[in-house]
Design a protein around this motif. Structure first.
Motif, mmCIF file in Angstrom:
data_model
loop_
_atom_site.group_PDB
_atom_site.id
_atom_site.type_symbol
_atom_site.label_atom_id
_atom_site.label_comp_id
_atom_site.label_asym_id
_atom_site.label_seq_id
_atom_site.Cartn_x
_atom_site.Cartn_y
_atom_site.Cartn_z
ATOM 1 N N GLN A 17 0.824 -1.202 0.000
ATOM 2 C CA GLN A 17 0.000 0.000 0.000
ATOM 3 C C GLN A 17 0.861 1.256 0.000
ATOM 4 O OE1 GLN A 17 -3.070 -0.003 2.993
ATOM 5 N NE2 GLN A 17 -3.394 -2.202 2.745
ATOM 6 N N LEU A 18 1.941 1.248 0.779
ATOM 7 C CA LEU A 18 2.849 2.393 0.820
ATOM 8 C C LEU A 18 3.510 2.607 -0.539
ATOM 9 C CD1 LEU A 18 4.272 4.607 2.429
ATOM 10 C CD2 LEU A 18 6.020 2.918 3.013
ATOM 11 N N HIS A 19 3.894 1.529 -1.187
ATOM 12 C CA HIS A 19 4.501 1.633 -2.518
ATOM 13 C C HIS A 19 3.527 2.269 -3.504
ATOM 14 C CE1 HIS A 19 5.470 0.126 -6.563
ATOM 15 N NE2 HIS A 19 6.715 0.358 -6.181
ATOM 16 N N ASN A 24 1.767 6.957 -6.699
ATOM 17 C CA ASN A 24 0.724 7.912 -7.086
ATOM 18 C C ASN A 24 1.120 9.347 -6.758
ATOM 19 O OD1 ASN A 24 -0.857 5.844 -8.044
ATOM 20 N ND2 ASN A 24 -2.068 5.677 -6.178
ATOM 21 N N TYR A 25 1.776 9.557 -5.619
ATOM 22 C CA TYR A 25 2.221 10.892 -5.243
ATOM 23 C C TYR A 25 3.282 11.399 -6.216
ATOM 24 C CZ TYR A 25 4.000 14.729 -2.433
ATOM 25 O OH TYR A 25 4.388 15.957 -2.013
ATOM 26 N N LEU A 26 4.231 10.539 -6.589
ATOM 27 C CA LEU A 26 5.274 10.954 -7.532
ATOM 28 C C LEU A 26 4.698 11.266 -8.910
ATOM 29 C CD1 LEU A 26 8.194 8.565 -6.544
ATOM 30 C CD2 LEU A 26 7.999 11.019 -6.129
ATOM 31 N N ILE A 27 3.710 10.514 -9.337
ATOM 32 C CA ILE A 27 3.047 10.812 -10.615
ATOM 33 C C ILE A 27 2.361 12.170 -10.545
ATOM 34 C CG2 ILE A 27 1.131 10.133 -12.114
ATOM 35 C CD1 ILE A 27 1.925 7.201 -11.525
ATOM 36 N N PHE A 64 -4.716 12.274 -0.993
ATOM 37 C CA PHE A 64 -4.834 10.900 -1.466
ATOM 38 C C PHE A 64 -3.688 10.030 -0.976
ATOM 39 C CE2 PHE A 64 -7.704 12.615 -4.837
ATOM 40 C CZ PHE A 64 -8.814 11.885 -4.444
ATOM 41 N N ALA A 65 -2.493 10.576 -0.876
ATOM 42 C CA ALA A 65 -1.351 9.781 -0.421
ATOM 43 C C ALA A 65 -1.481 9.412 1.052
ATOM 44 C CB ALA A 65 -0.049 10.546 -0.650
ATOM 45 N N GLU A 70 -6.587 0.735 2.692
ATOM 46 C CA GLU A 70 -7.722 0.509 1.808
ATOM 47 C C GLU A 70 -8.954 0.164 2.628
ATOM 48 O OE1 GLU A 70 -6.276 -2.711 -0.498
ATOM 49 O OE2 GLU A 70 -5.207 -1.409 -1.874
ATOM 50 N N ARG A 71 -10.088 0.526 2.123
ATOM 51 C CA ARG A 71 -11.344 0.191 2.775
ATOM 52 C C ARG A 71 -11.786 -1.166 2.245
ATOM 53 N NH1 ARG A 71 -9.550 4.022 5.059
ATOM 54 N NH2 ARG A 71 -10.510 6.033 5.293
ATOM 55 N N ARG A 72 -11.935 -2.102 3.168
ATOM 56 C CA ARG A 72 -12.373 -3.431 2.753
ATOM 57 C C ARG A 72 -13.845 -3.607 3.069
ATOM 58 N NH1 ARG A 72 -8.762 -7.301 5.832
ATOM 59 N NH2 ARG A 72 -8.122 -5.494 7.001
#
Length: 92
Positions: A17-19, A24-27, A64-65, A70-72
């Motif tokens: 999840q961290l990856h 996403n943050y770098l994008i 977002f980061a 995640e919501r399960r």
């Protein structure tokens, strides 16, 4: 009888999840850098749209980061006593 969850209800690991959040943050920050460059190279309303994107995108990217895990949802696959062979439900 206690509910037994299938393995498919297990979530992803924290490192995965961290990856994904880091990627996403770098994008998002790459898009922000491109918006800054485009703001210097364009003119008119496109310039102001790029400036607005460059100032708003960091806030959105951080939200977002840092949104957390995640919501399960409730797993749809429980082992039901009716699905077990006769005599198995008494052993549990």
């Amino acid at each position: 009888m206690t509910d037994v969850h299938a393995i498919t209800s297990a979530g992803r690991s924290q490192s995965d999840q961290l990856h994904d959040r880091t990627r996403n943050y770098l994008i998002s920050m790459s898009i922000r850098a491109a918006a800054f460059v485009a703001a210097f190279l364009t003119d008119g309303w496109v310039r102001w749209a790029c400036v607005l994107l460059a100032f708003v995108l960091p806030v959105v990217a951080v939200i977002f980061a840092n949104s957390g895990t995640e919501r399960r949802s409730v797993p749809s696959s429980y082992v039901d006593a009716r699905a077990l062979p006769p005599g198995e439900e008494k052993q549990r």
